[in-house]
Design a protein around this motif. Sequence first.
Motif, PDB file in Angstrom:
ATOM      1  N   ASP B  26      -7.481  -9.631   4.163  1.00  0.00           N
ATOM      2  CA  ASP B  26      -6.184 -10.009   4.384  1.00  0.00           C
ATOM      3  C   ASP B  26      -5.074  -9.069   3.579  1.00  0.00           C
ATOM      4  O   ASP B  26      -3.911  -9.589   3.503  1.00  0.00           O
ATOM      5  CB  ASP B  26      -5.921 -11.379   3.834  1.00  0.00           C
ATOM      6  CG  ASP B  26      -6.154 -11.655   2.334  1.00  0.00           C
ATOM      7  OD1 ASP B  26      -5.818 -12.868   2.029  1.00  0.00           O
ATOM      8  OD2 ASP B  26      -6.428 -10.837   1.857  1.00  0.00           O
ATOM      9  N   MET B  27      -5.379  -7.737   3.136  1.00  0.00           N
ATOM     10  CA  MET B  27      -4.321  -7.124   2.401  1.00  0.00           C
ATOM     11  C   MET B  27      -4.132  -5.682   3.213  1.00  0.00           C
ATOM     12  O   MET B  27      -3.645  -4.788   2.442  1.00  0.00           O
ATOM     13  CB  MET B  27      -4.996  -6.789   1.047  1.00  0.00           C
ATOM     14  CG  MET B  27      -4.884  -8.047   0.101  1.00  0.00           C
ATOM     15  SD  MET B  27      -3.201  -8.434  -0.270  1.00  0.00           S
ATOM     16  CE  MET B  27      -2.644  -6.833  -1.286  1.00  0.00           C
ATOM     17  N   ASP B  28      -4.091  -5.641   4.554  1.00  0.00           N
ATOM     18  CA  ASP B  28      -3.766  -4.539   5.146  1.00  0.00           C
ATOM     19  C   ASP B  28      -4.490  -3.187   4.559  1.00  0.00           C
ATOM     20  O   ASP B  28      -3.904  -2.143   4.498  1.00  0.00           O
ATOM     21  CB  ASP B  28      -2.228  -4.317   4.995  1.00  0.00           C
ATOM     22  CG  ASP B  28      -1.733  -3.464   6.313  1.00  0.00           C
ATOM     23  OD1 ASP B  28      -0.786  -3.070   5.928  1.00  0.00           O
ATOM     24  OD2 ASP B  28      -2.101  -3.295   7.537  1.00  0.00           O
ATOM     25  N   HIS B  29      -5.649  -3.261   4.263  1.00  0.00           N
ATOM     26  CA  HIS B  29      -6.254  -2.113   3.772  1.00  0.00           C
ATOM     27  C   HIS B  29      -6.689  -1.112   4.919  1.00  0.00           C
ATOM     28  O   HIS B  29      -7.408  -1.647   5.852  1.00  0.00           O
ATOM     29  CB  HIS B  29      -7.537  -2.593   3.000  1.00  0.00           C
ATOM     30  CG  HIS B  29      -7.205  -3.052   1.540  1.00  0.00           C
ATOM     31  ND1 HIS B  29      -8.210  -3.619   0.719  1.00  0.00           N
ATOM     32  CD2 HIS B  29      -6.094  -2.882   0.779  1.00  0.00           C
ATOM     33  CE1 HIS B  29      -7.622  -3.965  -0.425  1.00  0.00           C
ATOM     34  NE2 HIS B  29      -6.485  -3.505  -0.261  1.00  0.00           N
ATOM     35  N   GLU B  30      -6.596   0.299   4.776  1.00  0.00           N
ATOM     36  CA  GLU B  30      -7.174   1.111   5.457  1.00  0.00           C
ATOM     37  C   GLU B  30      -8.687   1.140   5.869  1.00  0.00           C
ATOM     38  O   GLU B  30      -9.342   1.183   6.959  1.00  0.00           O
ATOM     39  CB  GLU B  30      -6.568   2.366   5.447  1.00  0.00           C
ATOM     40  CG  GLU B  30      -5.097   2.516   5.354  1.00  0.00           C
ATOM     41  CD  GLU B  30      -4.505   1.894   3.967  1.00  0.00           C
ATOM     42  OE1 GLU B  30      -3.390   2.243   4.251  1.00  0.00           O
ATOM     43  OE2 GLU B  30      -5.055   1.602   3.157  1.00  0.00           O
ATOM     44  N   TYR B  50     -12.122   4.128   8.136  1.00  0.00           N
ATOM     45  CA  TYR B  50     -10.871   4.401   7.486  1.00  0.00           C
ATOM     46  C   TYR B  50      -9.627   4.292   8.381  1.00  0.00           C
ATOM     47  O   TYR B  50      -8.506   4.660   7.820  1.00  0.00           O
ATOM     48  CB  TYR B  50     -10.778   5.926   7.098  1.00  0.00           C
ATOM     49  CG  TYR B  50     -11.334   6.947   8.121  1.00  0.00           C
ATOM     50  CD1 TYR B  50     -12.592   7.204   8.533  1.00  0.00           C
ATOM     51  CD2 TYR B  50     -10.093   7.474   8.615  1.00  0.00           C
ATOM     52  CE1 TYR B  50     -13.031   8.373   9.139  1.00  0.00           C
ATOM     53  CE2 TYR B  50     -10.419   8.523   9.801  1.00  0.00           C
ATOM     54  CZ  TYR B  50     -11.778   8.859   9.971  1.00  0.00           C
ATOM     55  OH  TYR B  50     -11.803   9.870  11.084  1.00  0.00           O
ATOM     56  N   ASP B  51     -10.034   3.733   9.678  1.00  0.00           N
ATOM     57  CA  ASP B  51      -8.769   3.402  10.519  1.00  0.00           C
ATOM     58  C   ASP B  51      -9.349   2.671  11.640  1.00  0.00           C
ATOM     59  O   ASP B  51     -10.511   2.595  11.888  1.00  0.00           O
ATOM     60  CB  ASP B  51      -8.174   4.563  10.855  1.00  0.00           C
ATOM     61  CG  ASP B  51      -6.684   4.588  11.383  1.00  0.00           C
ATOM     62  OD1 ASP B  51      -5.896   5.519  11.646  1.00  0.00           O
ATOM     63  OD2 ASP B  51      -6.188   3.367  11.346  1.00  0.00           O
ATOM     64  N   VAL B  52      -8.256   1.972  12.448  1.00  0.00           N
ATOM     65  CA  VAL B  52      -8.913   1.319  13.654  1.00  0.00           C
ATOM     66  C   VAL B  52      -9.681   2.259  14.637  1.00  0.00           C
ATOM     67  O   VAL B  52      -9.029   3.412  14.857  1.00  0.00           O
ATOM     68  CB  VAL B  52      -7.620   0.516  14.292  1.00  0.00           C
ATOM     69  CG1 VAL B  52      -7.770   0.089  15.419  1.00  0.00           C
ATOM     70  CG2 VAL B  52      -7.002  -0.355  13.437  1.00  0.00           C
ATOM     71  N   LYS B  70      -9.371  -4.158  15.475  1.00  0.00           N
ATOM     72  CA  LYS B  70      -8.251  -4.430  14.761  1.00  0.00           C
ATOM     73  C   LYS B  70      -8.232  -4.048  13.232  1.00  0.00           C
ATOM     74  O   LYS B  70      -9.399  -3.976  12.709  1.00  0.00           O
ATOM     75  CB  LYS B  70      -7.579  -5.981  14.858  1.00  0.00           C
ATOM     76  CG  LYS B  70      -7.435  -6.314  16.068  1.00  0.00           C
ATOM     77  CD  LYS B  70      -7.076  -7.880  16.132  1.00  0.00           C
ATOM     78  CE  LYS B  70      -6.490  -8.190  17.394  1.00  0.00           C
ATOM     79  NZ  LYS B  70      -6.200  -9.771  17.576  1.00  0.00           N
ATOM     80  N   LYS B  71      -7.268  -3.818  12.534  1.00  0.00           N
ATOM     81  CA  LYS B  71      -7.105  -3.306  11.089  1.00  0.00           C
ATOM     82  C   LYS B  71      -7.814  -4.241  10.081  1.00  0.00           C
ATOM     83  O   LYS B  71      -8.631  -3.755   9.262  1.00  0.00           O
ATOM     84  CB  LYS B  71      -5.805  -3.003  10.717  1.00  0.00           C
ATOM     85  CG  LYS B  71      -5.693  -2.193   9.400  1.00  0.00           C
ATOM     86  CD  LYS B  71      -4.387  -1.826   9.087  1.00  0.00           C
ATOM     87  CE  LYS B  71      -4.281  -0.955   7.645  1.00  0.00           C
ATOM     88  NZ  LYS B  71      -2.853  -0.535   7.416  1.00  0.00           N
ATOM     89  N   ALA B  92     -16.647  -4.996   2.435  1.00  0.00           N
ATOM     90  CA  ALA B  92     -15.799  -4.548   1.442  1.00  0.00           C
ATOM     91  C   ALA B  92     -14.536  -3.704   2.020  1.00  0.00           C
ATOM     92  O   ALA B  92     -14.848  -3.329   3.328  1.00  0.00           O
ATOM     93  CB  ALA B  92     -16.169  -3.484   0.365  1.00  0.00           C
ATOM     94  N   SER B  93     -13.498  -3.580   1.326  1.00  0.00           N
ATOM     95  CA  SER B  93     -12.435  -3.156   1.812  1.00  0.00           C
ATOM     96  C   SER B  93     -11.666  -2.592   0.686  1.00  0.00           C
ATOM     97  O   SER B  93     -11.886  -2.731  -0.543  1.00  0.00           O
ATOM     98  CB  SER B  93     -11.343  -4.061   2.508  1.00  0.00           C
ATOM     99  OG  SER B  93     -10.633  -4.794   1.495  1.00  0.00           O
ATOM    100  N   SER B  94     -10.904  -1.381   0.974  1.00  0.00           N
ATOM    101  CA  SER B  94      -9.952  -0.600   0.087  1.00  0.00           C
ATOM    102  C   SER B  94      -8.859  -0.035   0.594  1.00  0.00           C
ATOM    103  O   SER B  94      -8.955   0.322   1.874  1.00  0.00           O
ATOM    104  CB  SER B  94     -10.816   0.322  -0.760  1.00  0.00           C
ATOM    105  OG  SER B  94     -10.969   1.471  -0.050  1.00  0.00           O
TER     106      SER B  94
END
Lengths: 114, 114
Positions: B26-30, B50-52, B70-71, B92-94
């Motif tokens: 939910d943090m708009d991470h790439e 690293y991207d949609v 989706k992102k 995980a996301s970053s």
Amino acid sequence: QQQVKQSPQSLIVQKGGISIINCAYENTAFDYFPWYQQFPGKGPALLIAIRPDVSEKKEGRFTISFNKSAKQFSLHIMDSQPGDSATYFCAASRSSGSARQLTFGSGTQLTVLP
Amino acid sequence: DVKVTQSSRYLVKRTGEKVFLECVQDMDHENMFWYRQDPGLGLRLIYFSYDVKMKEKGDIPEGYSVSREKKERFSLILESASTNQTSMYLCASSTYGTGNEKLFFGSGTQLSVL
């Protein structure tokens, strides 16, 4: 092929003692070295990290020592507490195409006895 | 705080089934990642994005595929589940890496393939 080797696999320390976990890497392309802490039932969370241009980083009771020439780094937990009981992972990061890739060690299960 | 949500905490599937593991951040991470965690082996990277619609193979991509339409969502797909895919799966996301990236992990999905 394990690019980041971690030891020991498990560690038991008395409350107030020093916990030491060691890691070694092979790939000189690694340029960022974080440590993650994982409690049962949870995902790992970043604890502390270091870049290879410094030899030591301290945050509270947690210290990373880094030896670039030996390609080794270690986590020291001073005054270990039962609440520190968790699994600790060292990791090493490098650029990989358009992103960065993190490679983890095999983990150390730390138990701090009251 | 960043929240990474994995759709299931526990999942039991049969050999040969197609399995979907879902992850939402939910943090708009790439960047988003899928790891598997096995005792004594640490966390091993399966795939990352690293991207949609972009994806890169990690260290152990065999038997897996991913989808990022989706992102905020990154799905791991086991086309035909096998018993050796029984494991804990962590998403995980970053944010975009500047060399000191911090990974935010979900709580994991324990998958058992019978």
